[in-house]
Design a protein around this motif. Structure first.
Motif, PDB file in Angstrom:
ATOM      1  N   GLN A  91      -3.865   5.175 -14.583  1.00 21.04           N
ATOM      2  CA  GLN A  91      -2.864   4.767 -15.573  1.00 21.04           C
ATOM      3  C   GLN A  91      -1.577   4.298 -14.899  1.00 21.04           C
ATOM      4  O   GLN A  91      -1.056   3.231 -15.238  1.00 21.04           O
ATOM      5  CB  GLN A  91      -2.558   5.913 -16.528  1.00 21.04           C
ATOM      6  CG  GLN A  91      -1.508   5.548 -17.556  1.00 21.04           C
ATOM      7  CD  GLN A  91      -1.187   6.685 -18.504  1.00 21.04           C
ATOM      8  OE1 GLN A  91      -1.888   7.678 -18.578  1.00 21.04           O
ATOM      9  NE2 GLN A  91      -0.094   6.531 -19.230  1.00 21.04           N
ATOM     10  N   ILE A  92      -1.053   5.063 -13.953  1.00 22.76           N
ATOM     11  CA  ILE A  92       0.221   4.680 -13.330  1.00 22.76           C
ATOM     12  C   ILE A  92       0.083   3.387 -12.525  1.00 22.76           C
ATOM     13  O   ILE A  92       0.978   2.554 -12.526  1.00 22.76           O
ATOM     14  CB  ILE A  92       0.831   5.823 -12.488  1.00 22.76           C
ATOM     15  CG1 ILE A  92       2.317   5.547 -12.244  1.00 22.76           C
ATOM     16  CG2 ILE A  92       0.093   6.026 -11.180  1.00 22.76           C
ATOM     17  CD1 ILE A  92       3.092   6.735 -11.699  1.00 22.76           C
ATOM     18  N   ILE A  98      -1.689  -3.199 -11.314  1.00 26.30           N
ATOM     19  CA  ILE A  98      -2.952  -3.180 -10.574  1.00 26.30           C
ATOM     20  C   ILE A  98      -4.088  -2.993 -11.582  1.00 26.30           C
ATOM     21  O   ILE A  98      -4.317  -1.894 -12.085  1.00 26.30           O
ATOM     22  CB  ILE A  98      -2.977  -2.051  -9.514  1.00 26.30           C
ATOM     23  CG1 ILE A  98      -1.759  -2.127  -8.594  1.00 26.30           C
ATOM     24  CG2 ILE A  98      -4.284  -2.091  -8.723  1.00 26.30           C
ATOM     25  CD1 ILE A  98      -1.652  -3.409  -7.799  1.00 26.30           C
ATOM     26  N   PRO A  99      -4.831  -4.067 -11.906  1.00 33.56           N
ATOM     27  CA  PRO A  99      -5.857  -3.970 -12.937  1.00 33.56           C
ATOM     28  C   PRO A  99      -7.132  -3.238 -12.496  1.00 33.56           C
ATOM     29  O   PRO A  99      -7.805  -2.624 -13.320  1.00 33.56           O
ATOM     30  CB  PRO A  99      -6.165  -5.426 -13.288  1.00 33.56           C
ATOM     31  CG  PRO A  99      -5.747  -6.216 -12.100  1.00 33.56           C
ATOM     32  CD  PRO A  99      -4.632  -5.455 -11.448  1.00 33.56           C
ATOM     33  N   VAL A 130      -7.440  -1.841  -5.846  1.00 33.25           N
ATOM     34  CA  VAL A 130      -7.192  -0.789  -4.867  1.00 33.25           C
ATOM     35  C   VAL A 130      -8.219   0.319  -4.993  1.00 33.25           C
ATOM     36  O   VAL A 130      -8.833   0.505  -6.046  1.00 33.25           O
ATOM     37  CB  VAL A 130      -5.772  -0.179  -4.999  1.00 33.25           C
ATOM     38  CG1 VAL A 130      -4.690  -1.211  -4.782  1.00 33.25           C
ATOM     39  CG2 VAL A 130      -5.594   0.540  -6.309  1.00 33.25           C
ATOM     40  N   GLU A 131      -8.371   1.021  -3.892  1.00 31.21           N
ATOM     41  CA  GLU A 131      -9.216   2.214  -3.865  1.00 31.21           C
ATOM     42  C   GLU A 131      -8.344   3.378  -3.431  1.00 31.21           C
ATOM     43  O   GLU A 131      -7.585   3.272  -2.459  1.00 31.21           O
ATOM     44  CB  GLU A 131     -10.374   2.036  -2.892  1.00 31.21           C
ATOM     45  CG  GLU A 131     -11.311   3.224  -2.853  1.00 31.21           C
ATOM     46  CD  GLU A 131     -12.484   2.978  -1.931  1.00 31.21           C
ATOM     47  OE1 GLU A 131     -13.567   2.659  -2.450  1.00 31.21           O
ATOM     48  OE2 GLU A 131     -12.306   3.098  -0.701  1.00 31.21           O
ATOM     49  N   GLU A 162       0.835  -1.216   0.000  1.00 29.54           N
ATOM     50  CA  GLU A 162       0.000   0.000   0.000  1.00 29.54           C
ATOM     51  C   GLU A 162       0.863   1.256   0.000  1.00 29.54           C
ATOM     52  O   GLU A 162       0.581   2.213  -0.738  1.00 29.54           O
ATOM     53  CB  GLU A 162      -0.933   0.027   1.215  1.00 29.54           C
ATOM     54  CG  GLU A 162      -2.147  -0.839   1.073  1.00 29.54           C
ATOM     55  CD  GLU A 162      -3.058  -0.794   2.296  1.00 29.54           C
ATOM     56  OE1 GLU A 162      -2.792  -0.029   3.251  1.00 29.54           O
ATOM     57  OE2 GLU A 162      -4.051  -1.546   2.295  1.00 29.54           O
ATOM     58  N   ASP A 163       1.905   1.255   0.816  1.00 32.65           N
ATOM     59  CA  ASP A 163       2.796   2.418   0.881  1.00 32.65           C
ATOM     60  C   ASP A 163       3.467   2.656  -0.469  1.00 32.65           C
ATOM     61  O   ASP A 163       3.578   3.806  -0.919  1.00 32.65           O
ATOM     62  CB  ASP A 163       3.851   2.234   1.973  1.00 32.65           C
ATOM     63  CG  ASP A 163       3.268   2.264   3.385  1.00 32.65           C
ATOM     64  OD1 ASP A 163       2.115   2.708   3.560  1.00 32.65           O
ATOM     65  OD2 ASP A 163       3.982   1.826   4.309  1.00 32.65           O
ATOM     66  N   GLU A 164       3.913   1.576  -1.132  1.00 34.04           N
ATOM     67  CA  GLU A 164       4.552   1.702  -2.442  1.00 34.04           C
ATOM     68  C   GLU A 164       3.560   2.222  -3.481  1.00 34.04           C
ATOM     69  O   GLU A 164       3.889   3.105  -4.281  1.00 34.04           O
ATOM     70  CB  GLU A 164       5.113   0.352  -2.888  1.00 34.04           C
ATOM     71  CG  GLU A 164       6.319  -0.101  -2.100  1.00 34.04           C
ATOM     72  CD  GLU A 164       6.760  -1.518  -2.457  1.00 34.04           C
ATOM     73  OE1 GLU A 164       6.319  -2.058  -3.503  1.00 34.04           O
ATOM     74  OE2 GLU A 164       7.541  -2.095  -1.673  1.00 34.04           O
ATOM     75  N   LEU A 165       2.336   1.684  -3.467  1.00 29.99           N
ATOM     76  CA  LEU A 165       1.325   2.126  -4.432  1.00 29.99           C
ATOM     77  C   LEU A 165       0.884   3.564  -4.159  1.00 29.99           C
ATOM     78  O   LEU A 165       0.654   4.343  -5.085  1.00 29.99           O
ATOM     79  CB  LEU A 165       0.127   1.178  -4.413  1.00 29.99           C
ATOM     80  CG  LEU A 165       0.421  -0.248  -4.895  1.00 29.99           C
ATOM     81  CD1 LEU A 165      -0.805  -1.137  -4.703  1.00 29.99           C
ATOM     82  CD2 LEU A 165       0.887  -0.255  -6.344  1.00 29.99           C
ATOM     83  N   LYS A 166       0.801   3.924  -2.888  1.00 29.26           N
ATOM     84  CA  LYS A 166       0.428   5.310  -2.539  1.00 29.26           C
ATOM     85  C   LYS A 166       1.526   6.268  -2.999  1.00 29.26           C
ATOM     86  O   LYS A 166       1.229   7.353  -3.505  1.00 29.26           O
ATOM     87  CB  LYS A 166       0.193   5.448  -1.040  1.00 29.26           C
ATOM     88  CG  LYS A 166      -0.307   6.832  -0.657  1.00 29.26           C
ATOM     89  CD  LYS A 166      -0.647   6.922   0.813  1.00 29.26           C
ATOM     90  CE  LYS A 166      -1.162   8.323   1.136  1.00 29.26           C
ATOM     91  NZ  LYS A 166      -1.421   8.501   2.552  1.00 29.26           N
ATOM     92  N   ALA A 167       2.783   5.874  -2.846  1.00 27.38           N
ATOM     93  CA  ALA A 167       3.885   6.716  -3.324  1.00 27.38           C
ATOM     94  C   ALA A 167       3.818   6.870  -4.846  1.00 27.38           C
ATOM     95  O   ALA A 167       4.051   7.968  -5.374  1.00 27.38           O
ATOM     96  CB  ALA A 167       5.224   6.125  -2.899  1.00 27.38           C
TER      97      ALA A 167
END
Length: 176
Positions: free
Chosen positions: A80-81, A87-88, A57-58, A20-25
């Motif tokens: 997009q990123i 993450i589909p 993810v949301e 989550e931290d990586e995706l939030k970054a």
């Protein structure tokens, strides 16, 4: 599917928290479409990201003001990123509470605005009375002898000002 606030989901495992931290970054690194010199994280509009299920993810965004036209572009860029990073299923929700404030802009975001010729909003503090006059420092020469030319500039978030000392016009990100 019922959208529930991110905080109502069960707590993340350590591995999920790291992801989550990586995706939030990643989501936070997206440049603002109207102020591309600052990221969504630096602007303070990215409020959260939660893994709902594997590959799903949301993301929560708070617009700088209700009806901000940039929210659609922000959402598409975040989707997009995250799609590009495997993450589909990405859902981006706008949340209005707590409302966004110019106090949410990071110190780095303020520095980047000034470096780009946009006078950043003043940071508010809980200490002392709120000043009755607004002095805006010119991002070109540093003078506080500036004048308002228009309450609106290239976006509704900015005003157009001119420095009386160096005579250069500049945008000022309005305090909210």
């Amino acid at each position: 599917m019922v959208n529930t606030p991110l905080e109502e989901h069960p707590p993340a495992t350590p591995l999920e928290q790291r992801l989550e931290d990586e995706l939030k970054a990643l989501a936070g690194s997206v440049p603002d479409p109207e102020l591309p010199m600052v990221s969504l994280a630096e602007l303070g509009v990215l409020r959260g990201l939660k893994i709902l299920a594997p590959g799903s993810v949301e993301v929560e965004l708070t617009p700088t003001y209700t009806g901000c036209p940039a929210v659609e572009a922000m959402s598409a860029d975040i989707e997009q990123i995250l799609h590009e990073h495997g993450i589909p299923d990405v859902t981006v929700r706008s949340v209005l509470s707590p409302p966004w404030s110019t106090d949410d802009i990071s110190a780095e975001g303020r520095r980047k605005l000034a470096e780009s010729g946009i006078a950043p909003p003043r940071a508010h503090t809980a200490e002392g009375p709120i000043p009755l006059t607004l002095s805006v420092r010119c991002p070109h020469c540093g003078s506080t002898d500036t004048e308002l030319l228009s309450r609106f500039s290239s976006t509704a978030c900015k005003a157009l000002r001119r420095c009386v000392s160096c005579r250069e016009p500049f945008d000022h990100f309005k305090e909210l």
